[in-house]
Design a protein around this motif. Sequence first.
Motif, PDB file in Angstrom:
ATOM      1  N   THR A  73      11.699  94.901  50.684  1.00 18.88           N
ATOM      2  CA  THR A  73      10.431  94.783  49.968  1.00 18.88           C
ATOM      3  C   THR A  73      10.366  95.831  48.865  1.00 18.88           C
ATOM      4  N   HIS A  74       9.759  95.422  47.748  1.00 18.74           N
ATOM      5  CA  HIS A  74       9.653  96.266  46.555  1.00 18.74           C
ATOM      6  C   HIS A  74       8.233  96.823  46.494  1.00 18.74           C
ATOM      7  N   LEU A  75       8.112  98.146  46.555  1.00 17.63           N
ATOM      8  CA  LEU A  75       6.815  98.811  46.562  1.00 17.63           C
ATOM      9  C   LEU A  75       6.682  99.670  45.308  1.00 17.63           C
ATOM     10  N   ASP A  76       6.747  99.008  44.165  1.00 15.16           N
ATOM     11  CA  ASP A  76       6.551  99.714  42.910  1.00 15.16           C
ATOM     12  C   ASP A  76       5.058  99.992  42.723  1.00 15.16           C
ATOM     13  N   ASP A  77       4.709 100.768  41.721  1.00 15.15           N
ATOM     14  CA  ASP A  77       3.302 101.090  41.500  1.00 15.15           C
ATOM     15  C   ASP A  77       2.474  99.850  41.200  1.00 15.15           C
ATOM     16  N   ALA A  78       3.061  98.902  40.476  1.00 11.57           N
ATOM     17  CA  ALA A  78       2.286  97.741  40.052  1.00 11.57           C
ATOM     18  C   ALA A  78       2.920  96.399  40.402  1.00 11.57           C
ATOM     19  N   SER A  79       4.166  96.391  40.821  1.00  8.04           N
ATOM     20  CA  SER A  79       4.844  95.123  41.113  1.00  8.04           C
ATOM     21  C   SER A  79       5.432  95.136  42.516  1.00  8.04           C
ATOM     22  N   GLY A  80       5.671  93.939  43.045  1.00  7.84           N
ATOM     23  CA  GLY A  80       6.182  93.832  44.401  1.00  7.84           C
ATOM     24  C   GLY A  80       7.184  92.710  44.532  1.00  7.84           C
ATOM     25  N   GLY A  81       7.201  92.109  45.717  1.00 11.28           N
ATOM     26  CA  GLY A  81       8.130  91.027  45.994  1.00 11.28           C
ATOM     27  C   GLY A  81       9.175  91.428  47.019  1.00 11.28           C
ATOM     28  N   VAL A  82      10.033  90.473  47.323  1.00  9.26           N
ATOM     29  CA  VAL A  82      11.134  90.678  48.266  1.00  9.26           C
ATOM     30  C   VAL A  82      12.429  90.358  47.531  1.00  9.26           C
ATOM     31  N   TYR A  83      13.417  91.230  47.684  1.00  9.61           N
ATOM     32  CA  TYR A  83      14.710  91.050  47.037  1.00  9.61           C
ATOM     33  C   TYR A  83      15.809  90.957  48.083  1.00  9.61           C
ATOM     34  N   LYS A  84      16.830  90.191  47.753  1.00  9.45           N
ATOM     35  CA  LYS A  84      18.040  90.146  48.570  1.00  9.45           C
ATOM     36  C   LYS A  84      19.045  91.108  47.942  1.00  9.45           C
ATOM     37  N   LEU A  85      19.379  92.150  48.695  1.00 14.44           N
ATOM     38  CA  LEU A  85      20.317  93.173  48.225  1.00 14.44           C
ATOM     39  C   LEU A  85      21.578  93.106  49.057  1.00 14.44           C
ATOM     40  N   GLY A  86      22.696  92.811  48.410  1.00 12.10           N
ATOM     41  CA  GLY A  86      23.972  92.744  49.102  1.00 12.10           C
ATOM     42  C   GLY A  86      24.529  94.113  49.409  1.00 12.10           C
ATOM     43  N   PHE A  87      25.361  94.179  50.448  1.00 17.07           N
ATOM     44  CA  PHE A  87      26.019  95.436  50.780  1.00 17.07           C
ATOM     45  C   PHE A  87      26.930  95.907  49.638  1.00 17.07           C
ATOM     46  N   ASP A  88      27.254  94.988  48.717  1.00 16.63           N
ATOM     47  CA  ASP A  88      28.082  95.332  47.561  1.00 16.63           C
ATOM     48  C   ASP A  88      27.251  95.692  46.336  1.00 16.63           C
ATOM     49  N   GLY A  89      25.926  95.696  46.461  1.00 14.96           N
ATOM     50  CA  GLY A  89      25.052  96.062  45.352  1.00 14.96           C
ATOM     51  C   GLY A  89      24.522  94.888  44.551  1.00 14.96           C
ATOM     52  N   GLU A  90      25.006  93.688  44.822  1.00 14.82           N
ATOM     53  CA  GLU A  90      24.456  92.516  44.128  1.00 14.82           C
ATOM     54  C   GLU A  90      23.006  92.311  44.570  1.00 14.82           C
ATOM     55  N   GLU A  92      19.272  89.965  43.939  1.00 16.04           N
ATOM     56  CA  GLU A  92      18.607  88.811  43.355  1.00 16.04           C
ATOM     57  C   GLU A  92      17.219  88.681  43.960  1.00 16.04           C
ATOM     58  N   PRO A  93      16.265  88.156  43.186  1.00 16.04           N
ATOM     59  CA  PRO A  93      14.927  87.958  43.740  1.00 16.04           C
ATOM     60  C   PRO A  93      14.960  86.942  44.880  1.00 16.04           C
ATOM     61  N   TYR A  94      14.232  87.228  45.929  1.00 17.61           N
ATOM     62  CA  TYR A  94      14.097  86.298  47.044  1.00 17.61           C
ATOM     63  C   TYR A  94      12.710  85.664  47.054  1.00 17.61           C
ATOM     64  N   ASN A  97       6.706  85.395  43.781  1.00 16.17           N
ATOM     65  CA  ASN A  97       5.423  84.783  43.496  1.00 16.17           C
ATOM     66  C   ASN A  97       4.963  83.909  44.658  1.00 16.17           C
ATOM     67  N   ILE A  98       3.658  83.783  44.782  1.00 18.22           N
ATOM     68  CA  ILE A  98       3.057  82.756  45.629  1.00 18.22           C
ATOM     69  C   ILE A  98       2.303  81.832  44.689  1.00 18.22           C
ATOM     70  N   GLY A  99       2.784  80.608  44.561  1.00 14.51           N
ATOM     71  CA  GLY A  99       2.246  79.734  43.532  1.00 14.51           C
ATOM     72  C   GLY A  99       2.579  80.311  42.174  1.00 14.51           C
ATOM     73  N   ASP A 100       1.561  80.483  41.335  1.00 10.96           N
ATOM     74  CA  ASP A 100       1.796  81.047  40.004  1.00 10.96           C
ATOM     75  C   ASP A 100       1.372  82.506  39.914  1.00 10.96           C
ATOM     76  N   LYS A 101       1.119  83.137  41.080  1.00  7.07           N
ATOM     77  CA  LYS A 101       0.651  84.518  41.076  1.00  7.07           C
ATOM     78  C   LYS A 101       1.740  85.461  41.586  1.00  7.07           C
ATOM     79  N   PRO A 102       2.023  86.534  40.838  1.00  2.98           N
ATOM     80  CA  PRO A 102       3.010  87.510  41.321  1.00  2.98           C
ATOM     81  C   PRO A 102       2.510  88.229  42.561  1.00  2.98           C
ATOM     82  N   ILE A 103       3.426  88.553  43.461  1.00  8.55           N
ATOM     83  CA  ILE A 103       3.075  89.265  44.685  1.00  8.55           C
ATOM     84  C   ILE A 103       2.860  90.744  44.353  1.00  8.55           C
ATOM     85  N   PRO A 104       1.754  91.331  44.818  1.00 14.10           N
ATOM     86  CA  PRO A 104       1.519  92.763  44.576  1.00 14.10           C
ATOM     87  C   PRO A 104       2.565  93.630  45.298  1.00 14.10           C
TER      88      PRO A 104
END
Length: 318
Positions: A73-90, A92-94, A97-104
């Motif tokens: 989970t991404h806990l930035d000051d203003a943005s969020g979401g869930v990312y898939k992070l590979g053990f190799d550093g790759e 990508e966004p997972y 958004n929910i619908g057309d709204k970005p996740i806090p």
Amino acid sequence: MNYLNKIKFIGKGLNRPECVLVDPENTLHISDFQGGVKRIFESGKTDFVKPNNGFKIKPNGLTIFNKNSWLVTHLDDASGGVYKLGFDGEIEPYLLNIGDKPIPPTNYVHFDFHGRIWVTVSTRKIPRILSHNRYCDDGFIILIDDGKPRIVADGLGFANECFFNPFDEKLYVNETFGKKISSFDIGRNGELINKKILSSFEFGEFPDGLTLDSEGSFWVTSIFSNKVIRVLPNGEKQTILEDSNKKYLNLIEKAFQNGNLSRPIMNDLKSIKLKNISSLAFGGKELKDIYLGCLLGQQIAYFSHNISGLEPAFWKNC
């Protein structure tokens, strides 16, 4: 018995190691605000995995997604979401958004025994400090099932870690500034219904981390008071560990009640060993070692207990 005198430490140089997991090989997986995930292997070897594309993720919660990646989970000051992070550093966004709204800014992600993914967002308020009071009621839970994300519970008092309980097939969530653990029945379509309070918390107790032992009781970390509390299925609480300072907790409680809890007040922690413990995970032989994530320390504290943890659902992904 207070296990504070049994505390040991592992790791060094961590930055806000809020979430800790332990895999079947007894490797620790730790979120680190330096922008990645630190692993501490059984051998003592360590590595630090961060996105190889320069993305500056602010990791808070994580789970092991498969044999070579995490969901973070991404806990930035203003943005969020869930990312898939590979053990190799790759990376990508997972889920962004929910619908057309970005996740806090996003708190936690949990993989359950049926392969579902649950995500908590503590508040919609930005900055999040505006929700650090007894009036907070805009946290929510997202369910990702068959690749379809949707909000399944709303109006929570700072939704924090959640856990699917295989003993009763309910979802439990810590409402940190609601000062309670709530349970939900899971409807046929995944909606969370029939909300009930398992246990409420008292002076200086603010539930954050949540996991389950092999006997069906929850283990909770309380920020500020540095408590580990075992909550029985009937809601009865047992304090396992505490490293608190009453004067500091008086300041926290007063600011919390008055709606002016601030970062300087929270960070002026008074304790002997622990640094605002925020999560916990069972590991070690027979899952009887308890590892503690934290908000203000640079190491992971741990101790041993005679009660074993429940093997986590994500182990089948390892």
